[in-house]
Design a protein around this motif. Structure first.
Motif, PDB file in Angstrom:
ATOM      1  N   VAL A   5      -2.984 -10.492  -9.804  1.00 20.75           N
ATOM      2  CA  VAL A   5      -2.190  -9.750  -8.818  1.00 20.75           C
ATOM      3  C   VAL A   5      -3.017  -8.609  -8.217  1.00 20.75           C
ATOM      4  O   VAL A   5      -2.963  -8.360  -7.005  1.00 20.75           O
ATOM      5  CB  VAL A   5      -0.887  -9.220  -9.466  1.00 20.75           C
ATOM      6  N   LEU A   6      -3.785  -7.913  -9.050  1.00 18.30           N
ATOM      7  CA  LEU A   6      -4.623  -6.815  -8.575  1.00 18.30           C
ATOM      8  C   LEU A   6      -5.575  -7.286  -7.483  1.00 18.30           C
ATOM      9  O   LEU A   6      -5.629  -6.697  -6.398  1.00 18.30           O
ATOM     10  CB  LEU A   6      -5.411  -6.205  -9.742  1.00 18.30           C
ATOM     11  N   TRP A   7      -6.316  -8.361  -7.738  1.00 14.74           N
ATOM     12  CA  TRP A   7      -7.302  -8.803  -6.763  1.00 14.74           C
ATOM     13  C   TRP A   7      -6.673  -9.515  -5.576  1.00 14.74           C
ATOM     14  O   TRP A   7      -7.192  -9.436  -4.452  1.00 14.74           O
ATOM     15  CB  TRP A   7      -8.386  -9.652  -7.430  1.00 14.74           C
ATOM     16  N   SER A   8      -5.560 -10.170  -5.789  1.00 11.08           N
ATOM     17  CA  SER A   8      -4.856 -10.803  -4.671  1.00 11.08           C
ATOM     18  C   SER A   8      -4.357  -9.751  -3.689  1.00 11.08           C
ATOM     19  O   SER A   8      -4.555  -9.857  -2.476  1.00 11.08           O
ATOM     20  CB  SER A   8      -3.692 -11.629  -5.207  1.00 11.08           C
ATOM     21  N   SER A   9      -3.731  -8.714  -4.213  1.00 13.76           N
ATOM     22  CA  SER A   9      -3.211  -7.671  -3.321  1.00 13.76           C
ATOM     23  C   SER A   9      -4.333  -6.827  -2.732  1.00 13.76           C
ATOM     24  O   SER A   9      -4.239  -6.395  -1.574  1.00 13.76           O
ATOM     25  CB  SER A   9      -2.195  -6.796  -4.046  1.00 13.76           C
ATOM     26  N   THR A  10      -5.398  -6.616  -3.476  1.00  8.60           N
ATOM     27  CA  THR A  10      -6.524  -5.833  -2.954  1.00  8.60           C
ATOM     28  C   THR A  10      -7.200  -6.541  -1.787  1.00  8.60           C
ATOM     29  O   THR A  10      -7.579  -5.894  -0.803  1.00  8.60           O
ATOM     30  CB  THR A  10      -7.559  -5.556  -4.066  1.00  8.60           C
ATOM     31  N   SER A  11      -7.329  -7.863  -1.850  1.00 12.42           N
ATOM     32  CA  SER A  11      -7.965  -8.561  -0.736  1.00 12.42           C
ATOM     33  C   SER A  11      -6.995  -8.778   0.424  1.00 12.42           C
ATOM     34  O   SER A  11      -7.419  -9.020   1.545  1.00 12.42           O
ATOM     35  CB  SER A  11      -8.562  -9.889  -1.191  1.00 12.42           C
ATOM     36  N   HIS A  12      -5.695  -8.677   0.166  1.00 14.97           N
ATOM     37  CA  HIS A  12      -4.715  -8.819   1.253  1.00 14.97           C
ATOM     38  C   HIS A  12      -4.588  -7.520   2.054  1.00 14.97           C
ATOM     39  O   HIS A  12      -4.423  -7.568   3.273  1.00 14.97           O
ATOM     40  CB  HIS A  12      -3.349  -9.227   0.695  1.00 14.97           C
ATOM     41  N   TRP A  13      -4.658  -6.383   1.380  1.00 16.89           N
ATOM     42  CA  TRP A  13      -4.511  -5.086   2.058  1.00 16.89           C
ATOM     43  C   TRP A  13      -5.895  -4.513   2.344  1.00 16.89           C
ATOM     44  O   TRP A  13      -6.540  -3.964   1.471  1.00 16.89           O
ATOM     45  CB  TRP A  13      -3.708  -4.124   1.192  1.00 16.89           C
TER      46      TRP A  13
END
Length: 180
Positions: free
Chosen positions: A27-35
């Motif tokens: 979740v951390l890396w998914s949201s970091t690359s999305h935002w």
């Protein structure tokens, strides 16, 4: 097995054998690359498409406003408390590194393996915000910078996930061989 044992097995502090740690990592890396710089990536792609096709100018205006607001916010935070925040971040990273890898506390290792790459992303965000502000980027130049920022963030994420997975497997195999 009673309720107490079930709960503490579910929130085990042995991070690398815990499913919740790996879910949090994803979740951390998914949201970091999305935002990207606080702007959702779909907003960037919508604005790029709208500018190319000449329709929906509002999405382009919205993107430029969001980027302006977020770059100003990042630069303001760094100007006002950048030195203090950097010192505190270095202290936390050093403390978790020492606790994790010198004193062998697995939870601290997990926190370090999450926090260290995120500090690199924070630095990257500051550099990108500064570059966008100094060059007054708009249009295709802004989209290219946002894409470059996202790409570097994803590379940091891939390397981080790989290192974390390798270290986690080593920890789990070592603890499995030693018997806990």
């Amino acid at each position: 097995m009673n309720w107490y044992e079930t709960v503490f097995e579910l929130i085990d502090m042995r991070s690398f054998s815990n499913l919740w740690f790996w879910i949090a990592l994803a979740v951390l890396w998914s949201s970091t690359s999305h935002w990207v710089l606080g702007v959702p990536w779909d907003m960037v792609t919508r604005a790029r498409k709208a500018e190319r096709t000449g329709e929906d100018d509002q999405s382009v205006i919205d993107l430029h406003d969001m980027v302006r607001i977020n770059t100003n916010r990042i630069l303001y935070i760094m100007r006002e408390s950048g030195l203090l925040a950097s010192g505190f971040a270095c202290f936390i990273l050093t403390a978790t590194f020492m606790l994790g890898f010198y004193y062998r506390i697995e939870f601290a290792q997990a926190v370090f393996l999450l926090a260290m790459p995120m500090s690199l992303v924070a630095l990257l965000s500051f550099w990108s915000a500064r570059k966008i502000r100094l060059r007054e980027m708009q249009g295709a130049l802004l989209y290219r910078q946002m894409h470059r920022h996202r790409l570097v963030t994803q590379v940091i994420g891939m390397v981080s996930i790989f290192i974390t997975a390798m270290w986690g497997m080593l920890q789990n195999m070592t603890l499995g061989v030693l018997g806990g």
